[in-house]
Design a protein around this motif. Structure first.
Motif, PDB file in Angstrom:
ATOM      1  N   ALA A  56      44.833  27.635  46.872  1.00 54.91           N
ATOM      2  CA  ALA A  56      44.868  26.695  48.145  1.00 54.91           C
ATOM      3  C   ALA A  56      45.021  27.993  49.390  1.00 54.91           C
ATOM      4  CB  ALA A  56      46.332  26.197  48.074  1.00 54.91           C
ATOM      5  N   VAL A  57      45.545  29.080  48.848  1.00 57.25           N
ATOM      6  CA  VAL A  57      45.427  30.335  50.033  1.00 57.25           C
ATOM      7  C   VAL A  57      43.951  30.660  50.451  1.00 57.25           C
ATOM      8  CG1 VAL A  57      46.040  32.461  50.587  1.00 57.25           C
ATOM      9  CG2 VAL A  57      47.773  30.939  49.442  1.00 57.25           C
ATOM     10  N   LEU A  58      43.179  30.591  49.450  1.00 55.36           N
ATOM     11  CA  LEU A  58      41.936  30.980  49.644  1.00 55.36           C
ATOM     12  C   LEU A  58      40.886  29.798  50.093  1.00 55.36           C
ATOM     13  CD1 LEU A  58      41.360  32.905  46.451  1.00 55.36           C
ATOM     14  CD2 LEU A  58      41.500  33.913  48.634  1.00 55.36           C
ATOM     15  N   GLU A  59      41.593  28.618  50.653  1.00 53.36           N
ATOM     16  CA  GLU A  59      40.855  27.454  51.091  1.00 53.36           C
ATOM     17  C   GLU A  59      39.776  27.886  52.198  1.00 53.36           C
ATOM     18  OE1 GLU A  59      39.885  24.411  53.700  1.00 53.36           O
ATOM     19  OE2 GLU A  59      41.372  25.760  53.991  1.00 53.36           O
ATOM     20  N   PRO A  60      40.144  28.768  53.320  1.00 52.19           N
ATOM     21  CA  PRO A  60      39.393  28.962  54.238  1.00 52.19           C
ATOM     22  C   PRO A  60      37.762  29.606  53.778  1.00 52.19           C
ATOM     23  CG  PRO A  60      41.757  29.472  54.894  1.00 52.19           C
ATOM     24  CD  PRO A  60      41.473  29.168  53.421  1.00 52.19           C
ATOM     25  N   VAL A  61      37.980  30.298  52.711  1.00 50.65           N
ATOM     26  CA  VAL A  61      36.768  31.254  52.212  1.00 50.65           C
ATOM     27  C   VAL A  61      36.260  30.806  50.949  1.00 50.65           C
ATOM     28  CG1 VAL A  61      37.461  33.317  53.417  1.00 50.65           C
ATOM     29  CG2 VAL A  61      38.592  32.728  51.212  1.00 50.65           C
ATOM     30  N   HIS A  62      36.590  29.394  50.551  1.00 53.02           N
ATOM     31  CA  HIS A  62      36.058  28.863  49.346  1.00 53.02           C
ATOM     32  C   HIS A  62      34.588  29.001  49.362  1.00 53.02           C
ATOM     33  CE1 HIS A  62      39.733  26.029  47.821  1.00 53.02           C
ATOM     34  NE2 HIS A  62      39.984  27.468  47.997  1.00 53.02           N
ATOM     35  N   LEU A  63      33.886  28.885  50.195  1.00 49.33           N
ATOM     36  CA  LEU A  63      32.570  29.050  50.394  1.00 49.33           C
ATOM     37  C   LEU A  63      31.974  30.362  50.083  1.00 49.33           C
ATOM     38  CD1 LEU A  63      29.755  27.972  51.192  1.00 49.33           C
ATOM     39  CD2 LEU A  63      30.085  28.892  53.496  1.00 49.33           C
ATOM     40  N   LEU A  64      32.705  31.289  50.290  1.00 47.79           N
ATOM     41  CA  LEU A  64      32.366  32.730  49.884  1.00 47.79           C
ATOM     42  C   LEU A  64      32.687  32.868  48.267  1.00 47.79           C
ATOM     43  CD1 LEU A  64      33.585  34.978  53.059  1.00 47.79           C
ATOM     44  CD2 LEU A  64      31.216  34.304  52.384  1.00 47.79           C
ATOM     45  N   LEU A  65      34.144  32.218  48.039  1.00 44.40           N
ATOM     46  CA  LEU A  65      34.588  32.563  46.678  1.00 44.40           C
ATOM     47  C   LEU A  65      33.348  31.979  45.463  1.00 44.40           C
ATOM     48  CD1 LEU A  65      36.884  33.844  45.213  1.00 44.40           C
ATOM     49  CD2 LEU A  65      37.806  31.247  45.165  1.00 44.40           C
ATOM     50  N   GLU A  66      32.887  30.957  46.024  1.00 42.34           N
ATOM     51  CA  GLU A  66      31.697  30.375  45.093  1.00 42.34           C
ATOM     52  C   GLU A  66      30.751  31.069  44.886  1.00 42.34           C
ATOM     53  OE1 GLU A  66      31.030  26.603  46.716  1.00 42.34           O
ATOM     54  OE2 GLU A  66      33.028  25.755  46.749  1.00 42.34           O
ATOM     55  N   ARG A  67      30.268  32.222  45.978  1.00 43.89           N
ATOM     56  CA  ARG A  67      29.118  33.048  45.978  1.00 43.89           C
ATOM     57  C   ARG A  67      29.642  34.248  45.104  1.00 43.89           C
ATOM     58  NH1 ARG A  67      26.078  32.451  51.518  1.00 43.89           N
ATOM     59  NH2 ARG A  67      25.913  30.194  51.719  1.00 43.89           N
ATOM     60  N   VAL A  68      30.617  34.518  44.649  1.00 49.11           N
ATOM     61  CA  VAL A  68      31.079  35.579  43.771  1.00 49.11           C
ATOM     62  C   VAL A  68      30.584  35.347  42.592  1.00 49.11           C
ATOM     63  CG1 VAL A  68      32.893  37.281  43.192  1.00 49.11           C
ATOM     64  CG2 VAL A  68      32.995  35.912  45.439  1.00 49.11           C
ATOM     65  N   ASN A  69      29.648  36.269  42.157  1.00 52.91           N
ATOM     66  CA  ASN A  69      28.913  35.850  40.623  1.00 52.91           C
ATOM     67  C   ASN A  69      29.725  36.595  39.611  1.00 52.91           C
ATOM     68  OD1 ASN A  69      26.827  34.625  41.864  1.00 52.91           O
ATOM     69  ND2 ASN A  69      25.904  36.475  42.356  1.00 52.91           N
ATOM     70  N   SER A  70      30.790  37.667  39.874  1.00 54.66           N
ATOM     71  CA  SER A  70      31.604  38.574  38.993  1.00 54.66           C
ATOM     72  C   SER A  70      32.844  37.886  38.588  1.00 54.66           C
ATOM     73  CB  SER A  70      31.541  39.923  39.270  1.00 54.66           C
ATOM     74  OG  SER A  70      32.410  40.638  38.377  1.00 54.66           O
ATOM     75  N   ASP A  71      33.104  37.393  37.424  1.00 55.36           N
ATOM     76  CA  ASP A  71      34.455  36.883  36.997  1.00 55.36           C
ATOM     77  C   ASP A  71      35.639  37.911  37.179  1.00 55.36           C
ATOM     78  OD1 ASP A  71      33.348  34.522  36.488  1.00 55.36           O
ATOM     79  OD2 ASP A  71      33.297  34.936  34.508  1.00 55.36           O
ATOM     80  N   PHE A  72      35.105  39.239  37.242  1.00 58.32           N
ATOM     81  CA  PHE A  72      36.088  40.470  37.206  1.00 58.32           C
ATOM     82  C   PHE A  72      36.452  40.257  38.764  1.00 58.32           C
ATOM     83  CE2 PHE A  72      36.526  44.805  38.414  1.00 58.32           C
ATOM     84  CZ  PHE A  72      37.824  45.107  37.589  1.00 58.32           C
ATOM     85  N   VAL A  73      35.433  40.276  39.542  1.00 57.01           N
ATOM     86  CA  VAL A  73      35.689  40.299  41.003  1.00 57.01           C
ATOM     87  C   VAL A  73      36.756  39.333  41.544  1.00 57.01           C
ATOM     88  CG1 VAL A  73      34.835  40.265  43.387  1.00 57.01           C
ATOM     89  CG2 VAL A  73      33.554  41.604  41.468  1.00 57.01           C
ATOM     90  N   VAL A  74      36.336  38.060  40.819  1.00 62.78           N
ATOM     91  CA  VAL A  74      37.222  36.929  41.208  1.00 62.78           C
ATOM     92  C   VAL A  74      38.623  37.109  40.701  1.00 62.78           C
ATOM     93  CG1 VAL A  74      37.843  34.435  40.644  1.00 62.78           C
ATOM     94  CG2 VAL A  74      35.258  35.261  41.197  1.00 62.78           C
ATOM     95  N   ARG A  75      39.020  37.716  39.565  1.00 61.44           N
ATOM     96  CA  ARG A  75      40.255  37.961  39.011  1.00 61.44           C
ATOM     97  C   ARG A  75      40.878  39.016  40.047  1.00 61.44           C
ATOM     98  NH1 ARG A  75      37.677  37.709  33.913  1.00 61.44           N
ATOM     99  NH2 ARG A  75      37.485  40.100  33.860  1.00 61.44           N
ATOM    100  N   GLN A  76      40.160  39.951  40.534  1.00 60.72           N
ATOM    101  CA  GLN A  76      40.829  41.099  41.433  1.00 60.72           C
ATOM    102  C   GLN A  76      41.238  40.378  42.819  1.00 60.72           C
ATOM    103  OE1 GLN A  76      37.380  44.012  41.548  1.00 60.72           O
ATOM    104  NE2 GLN A  76      38.864  45.396  40.785  1.00 60.72           N
TER     105      GLN A  76
END
Length: 249
Positions: free
Chosen positions: A7-27
């Motif tokens: 929910a905190v990341l809601e303003p950048v969900h568009l960018l979060l969907e473009r992150v291809n690495s699960d490791f980076v998502v966890r970071q």
């Protein structure tokens, strides 16, 4: 991902969907969770992400994961935790610490530029003939008046000058003035007094002498002058000086 973090990341969900690495998502999730545990409000993080994402074009973000970790999530500001990019989050006022830091950096940059240009670092002026900044010398003289050199007294050109030892008039100290320190009128008056007080060589018959011939016809205010007049004058040396001063004026 934790629902609160998502929910905190809601303003950048568009960018979060473009992150291809699960490791980076966890970071990214760990970075958000760490700030929440340290006391940062979810609303504050949400506002930070919204503000920073609104200042860039989507086409400018080549690596969404790196941008989120390196630009969007870190807190910008001074060591004061309430400072959010130069603005206090709790009050909305400008951070004084950040303002001082900006002023210091600006002053340091201006100082370096002036040195490169050969100018005074403090005032930005060219040095004077002596190699010193005139404004710096003036400021130093104001701060330390005792250390400022006293201006040299200019000696008048020509013969030496002084004051008459009797009447105090300014005279040129040459000739007989070197011996007695008197002006011409006072010297004549002194000579007349000396001649009058000298004993006569032989008694002589003289007619009656009037008071006007024995004393000066001048007046000191309302009191008649009691000094003897100069030879061939009806006034003494002091009143003769006053007469000459009146003629010059």
């Amino acid at each position: 991902m934790n629902p609160q973090i998502y929910a905190v990341l809601e303003p950048v969900h568009l960018l979060l969907e473009r992150v291809n690495s699960d490791f980076v998502v966890r970071q990214i999730a760990r970075a958000v969770g760490r700030q929440l545990r340290e006391g940062t409000d979810a609303e504050r993080l949400h506002h930070r992400l919204t503000a920073r994402f609104s200042k860039v074009m989507l086409s400018e973000i080549r690596d969404p994961g790196r941008w989120l970790l390196g630009v969007a999530l870190p807190r910008w500001g001074c060591g004061f935790q309430d400072c959010e990019a130069g603005v206090l989050w709790s009050t909305g006022k400008d951070c004084e610490v950040c303002a001082e830091i900006v002023q210091d950096k600006t002053a340091a940059r201006r100082h370096a530029q002036r040195i490169e240009q050969g100018l005074c670092p403090e005032h930005g002026t060219r040095p004077g003939p002596g190699g010193h900044c005139v404004d710096c010398v003036l400021d130093d003289a104001i701060r330390n008046p005792a250390s400022a050199p006293a201006p040299a007294q200019r000696e008048p050109e020509g013969p030496p000058r002084g004051s008459c030892g009797d009447c105090g008039a300014r005279i040129v100290v040459v000739g007989r003035a070197l011996e007695d320190g008197l002006c011409k009128l006072c010297r004549e008056e002194a000579a007349a007094l000396a001649a009058a007080s000298a004993p006569a060589a032989a008694p002589r018959q003289a007619g009656p002498v009037t008071a006007e011939q024995q004393t000066c016809s001048g007046r000191d205010g309302t009191v008649p002058c009691g000094r003897k007049p100069l030879p061939f004058r009806n006034v003494c040396g002091v009143h003769r000086v006053q007469e000459l001063a009146g003629e010059v004026a």
